[in-house]
Design a protein around this motif. Structure first.
Motif, PDB file in Angstrom:
ATOM      1  N   TYR A 192      12.284  20.415 -49.860  1.00 14.49           N
ATOM      2  CA  TYR A 192      12.811  20.546 -51.219  1.00 14.49           C
ATOM      3  C   TYR A 192      12.537  19.285 -52.053  1.00 14.49           C
ATOM      4  N   HIS A 207      16.459  22.248 -38.839  1.00 20.59           N
ATOM      5  CA  HIS A 207      17.339  22.958 -39.769  1.00 20.59           C
ATOM      6  C   HIS A 207      16.823  22.872 -41.201  1.00 20.59           C
ATOM      7  N   THR A 208      16.182  21.777 -41.542  1.00 21.54           N
ATOM      8  CA  THR A 208      15.622  21.677 -42.897  1.00 21.54           C
ATOM      9  C   THR A 208      14.498  22.707 -43.066  1.00 21.54           C
ATOM     10  N   PHE A 209      13.716  22.857 -42.016  1.00 19.92           N
ATOM     11  CA  PHE A 209      12.642  23.842 -42.039  1.00 19.92           C
ATOM     12  C   PHE A 209      13.215  25.256 -42.141  1.00 19.92           C
ATOM     13  N   ASP A 227      16.100  26.202 -43.261  1.00 17.80           N
ATOM     14  CA  ASP A 227      16.725  26.379 -44.582  1.00 17.80           C
ATOM     15  C   ASP A 227      15.673  26.712 -45.638  1.00 17.80           C
ATOM     16  N   ALA A 228      14.613  25.903 -45.636  1.00 17.71           N
ATOM     17  CA  ALA A 228      13.588  26.067 -46.674  1.00 17.71           C
ATOM     18  C   ALA A 228      12.818  27.370 -46.505  1.00 17.71           C
ATOM     19  N   ASN A 276      16.418  17.150 -47.296  1.00 18.49           N
ATOM     20  CA  ASN A 276      15.476  18.189 -46.884  1.00 18.49           C
ATOM     21  C   ASN A 276      14.133  17.855 -47.527  1.00 18.49           C
TER      22      ASN A 276
END
Lengths: 234, 234
Positions: free
Chosen positions: A156, B88-90, B92-93, A153
């Motif tokens: 992060y 999905h990374t976006f 999640d963050a 990610n």
DNA sequence: TGTATTTTATTTGTCGACAAGAAAAATCGC
DNA sequence: GCGATTTTTCTTGTCGACAAATAAAATACA
């Protein structure tokens, strides 16, 4: 300035100037060769690196975006101070990032990631074994950065690396020689984290990461408390 | 280019050039006036803004650090693409940041913070009432940024604002006119969040922030899913 | 006609210079 | 001697120019 500064005038292709300056300055700031608060003189730097000020200024913009230097219009750029009054924000953020990156590594890593992580751990263990505090600080950062990369990610990873570098700067204030006694338990904790990640034990990884972060935070707090007691004793 | 570009050659003091270019480009990128993937021509830009390329290059370095543009040596800078493959990374963050910033606001806000937050909410409600989708997107960002500021952790604020801006770019792809029907429930959700923050209900704030983030994520996913179905119907 | 090569045009990275703004030094006045 | 003011020096922000790298256009060849 690092020895690297002297080697800098070697061959460089067009387009590599900014990155060269950025790398040199970044290393010097993190290793406290350029201590917090110290001014950065563009002209001097340009002379030493045998290049014009333009790429140096561009590198400084990038470093400013990462919080490593502080710029104001028409004023000298200075190396950013460490905000000791608000370390709780740093502790909060880095603890959270230890947790989420380690969780994600347990979930999303691929085999090559583990190779990198293990190589980084070997380097860290070597530094601890050699009682090389400076190398320990650097290799610890690299180890955790590899874990973050395995978590995939980029948001992060970006924040965590910034925090790890800031942690390096803080630790560098207190570890200034090769004689310091280094806690061996960090090596064991790293191994446990690797095992949890490899086993895809997300909750286990989280728990270990949090405990590890708490240790680091505590270590920094003790270092600072020790420092403060000396001041009051005067 | 925005109308602002035409006004840019007005008086500016020495030292204000880089920021001026940065602000203009940043707005244009986020509002998709400069769409993802579009090249940025330094010379053209210099002509339009009646200044030399140097401050433009420095602004681009800063924008690159924030991920809004992508630079490679000796190549045109381009406006960064939106990475739809890794949303999905976006998600999640941004969900995590909604939560931690709202928690921290509940814990650390001062009275003046609430004034700012409420003013931002009033602007948001006005935009929804006026069916002004573009203003809604912008004021929503400002509302949540104010909450993050009230939480007083610059690391989270920095990352969150970056994510909110990226969210603006994504939403801007789908809301391109003033006629779109806007969900009124977001206004109510914002009010609930403000009440929880004001009451210093940290867990309540967290819960509301998470639910709110889930709504936003779902909205984006539906917008994207809707788009794909239309393509297959041909 | 399509592909490879060469030539031309354009853009980027850096250079050194100029001038504005800030800092340091010198001078003035009490 | 100290503080205020002025002058000098230094540093920063920007300028326009040069040249390397890239992209686009033209030419050559099968």
């Amino acid at each position: 300035m690092t020895d690297r500064t002297m080697a800098a005038p070697a061959e460089r292709k067009r387009g590599e100037g900014v990155k060269l300056v950025y790398d040199i300055l970044r290393d010097d700031i993190i290793d406290l060769v350029l201590p917090p608060g110290s001014p950065i003189d563009e002209i001097q730097l340009a002379e030493r690196l045998s290049m014009s000020r333009t790429p140096i200024r561009e590198a400084l913009v990038r470093l400013a975006s990462e919080g490593l230097v502080t710029t104001l219009p028409n004023r000298s750029t200075v190396v950013s101070n460490i905000d000791f009054l608000n370390l709780h924000t740093f502790f909060d953020a880095i603890t959270l990032m230890y947790r989420v990156t380690t969780r994600l590594a347990a979930e999303f890593h691929v085999p090559a990631d583990l190779d990198v992580i293990r190589a980084r751990q070997a380097a860290f263990a070597g530094a601890v074994e050699a009682h090389d505090a400076l190398a320990m600080i650097a290799t610890n950062r690299d180890f955790h950065a590899a874990i973050a990369e395995a978590g995939r990610n980029p948001y992060y990873t970006g924040l965590f690396c910034r925090l790890l570098d800031e942690g390096r700067r803080i630790l560098r204030l207190y570890y200034s020689s090769f004689e310091d006694r280094l806690p061996q338990r960090y090596v064991a904790e790293h191994e446990e984290m690797i095992a949890a990640i490899a086993a895809r034990d997300v909750e286990g990884a989280d728990r270990l990461a949090k405990a590890h972060a708490d240790q680091i935070v505590q270590q920094i707090q003790q270092l600072i408390a020790r420092d403060r007691r000396q001041t009051l004793a005067l």
